[in-house]
Design a protein around this motif. Structure first.
Motif, mmCIF file in Angstrom:
data_model
loop_
_atom_site.group_PDB
_atom_site.id
_atom_site.type_symbol
_atom_site.label_atom_id
_atom_site.label_comp_id
_atom_site.label_asym_id
_atom_site.label_seq_id
_atom_site.Cartn_x
_atom_site.Cartn_y
_atom_site.Cartn_z
ATOM 1 N N LEU A 27 11.707 0.195 -2.750
ATOM 2 C CA LEU A 27 10.405 -0.449 -2.950
ATOM 3 C C LEU A 27 9.922 -0.327 -4.400
ATOM 4 O O LEU A 27 9.288 -1.242 -4.917
ATOM 5 N N LEU A 28 10.227 0.803 -5.029
ATOM 6 C CA LEU A 28 9.816 0.977 -6.423
ATOM 7 C C LEU A 28 10.437 -0.080 -7.323
ATOM 8 O O LEU A 28 9.754 -0.697 -8.135
ATOM 9 N N PHE A 29 11.729 -0.274 -7.167
ATOM 10 C CA PHE A 29 12.412 -1.199 -8.062
ATOM 11 C C PHE A 29 12.275 -2.652 -7.619
ATOM 12 O O PHE A 29 11.822 -3.497 -8.385
ATOM 13 N N GLY A 40 2.132 -11.229 -11.360
ATOM 14 C CA GLY A 40 1.796 -10.716 -12.686
ATOM 15 C C GLY A 40 2.039 -9.213 -12.786
ATOM 16 O O GLY A 40 2.117 -8.508 -11.782
ATOM 17 N N ASP A 41 2.165 -8.772 -14.024
ATOM 18 C CA ASP A 41 2.506 -7.375 -14.273
ATOM 19 C C ASP A 41 1.486 -6.390 -13.709
ATOM 20 O O ASP A 41 1.834 -5.298 -13.291
ATOM 21 N N ARG A 42 0.236 -6.780 -13.731
ATOM 22 C CA ARG A 42 -0.815 -5.879 -13.238
ATOM 23 C C ARG A 42 -0.580 -5.519 -11.771
ATOM 24 O O ARG A 42 -0.674 -4.363 -11.377
ATOM 25 N N TRP A 43 -0.263 -6.528 -10.943
ATOM 26 C CA TRP A 43 -0.022 -6.281 -9.528
ATOM 27 C C TRP A 43 1.291 -5.530 -9.304
ATOM 28 O O TRP A 43 1.416 -4.760 -8.343
ATOM 29 N N GLY A 44 2.251 -5.743 -10.177
ATOM 30 C CA GLY A 44 3.496 -4.972 -10.098
ATOM 31 C C GLY A 44 3.248 -3.493 -10.329
ATOM 32 O O GLY A 44 3.800 -2.637 -9.628
ATOM 33 N N MET A 45 2.387 -3.181 -11.297
ATOM 34 C CA MET A 45 2.046 -1.777 -11.579
ATOM 35 C C MET A 45 1.227 -1.169 -10.445
ATOM 36 O O MET A 45 1.416 -0.009 -10.088
ATOM 37 N N ILE A 46 0.337 -1.946 -9.874
ATOM 38 C CA ILE A 46 -0.448 -1.454 -8.740
ATOM 39 C C ILE A 46 0.472 -1.152 -7.555
ATOM 40 O O ILE A 46 0.337 -0.110 -6.899
ATOM 41 N N THR A 47 1.442 -2.025 -7.305
ATOM 42 C CA THR A 47 2.412 -1.790 -6.236
ATOM 43 C C THR A 47 3.204 -0.520 -6.503
ATOM 44 O O THR A 47 3.428 0.288 -5.596
ATOM 45 N N LEU A 48 3.614 -0.333 -7.736
ATOM 46 C CA LEU A 48 4.351 0.866 -8.124
ATOM 47 C C LEU A 48 3.538 2.122 -7.826
ATOM 48 O O LEU A 48 4.041 3.072 -7.215
ATOM 49 N N LEU A 49 2.279 2.128 -8.205
ATOM 50 C CA LEU A 49 1.418 3.288 -7.956
ATOM 51 C C LEU A 49 1.195 3.526 -6.469
ATOM 52 O O LEU A 49 1.200 4.672 -6.018
#
Length: 90
Positions: A27-29, A40-49
């Motif tokens: 899921l992380l990758f 967008g990158d913002r939602w990718g970072m939120i998913t990562l967190l």
């Protein structure tokens, strides 16, 4: 008999933790990358967190000694519980 049940419960928890680790890494990758590309990158970072925090909460709640209920720490192959001393493996 109780000692054997403790070992079986520990092994079940250990397999569950390894499975959760594999799912979290995928899921992380894959998840954060795909969501980042789509939304967008913002939602990718939120998913990562969210995945990291979710995995840490799962480990904190799940990875405990079957006998005393205290947290087992970062190792995945304890021979005995560091708190109560009950034998967990072989």
């Amino acid at each position: 008999m109780a000692e054997e049940k403790t070992r079986q419960e520990y092994e079940r928890k250990r397999r569950g933790l390894i499975t959760a680790l594999i799912v979290a890494v995928v899921l992380l990758f894959a998840g954060s990358s795909a969501i980042g590309q789509i939304f967008g990158d913002r939602w990718g970072m939120i998913t990562l967190l969210v995945v990291i925090i979710g995995f840490l909460l799962f480990v904190w709640k799940y990875w405990r000694c079957p006998s005393c209920g205290k947290h087992l720490g970062p190792e995945l192959s304890h021979r005995q519980c560091p708190h109560c001393g009950v034998r967990l493996m072989g």
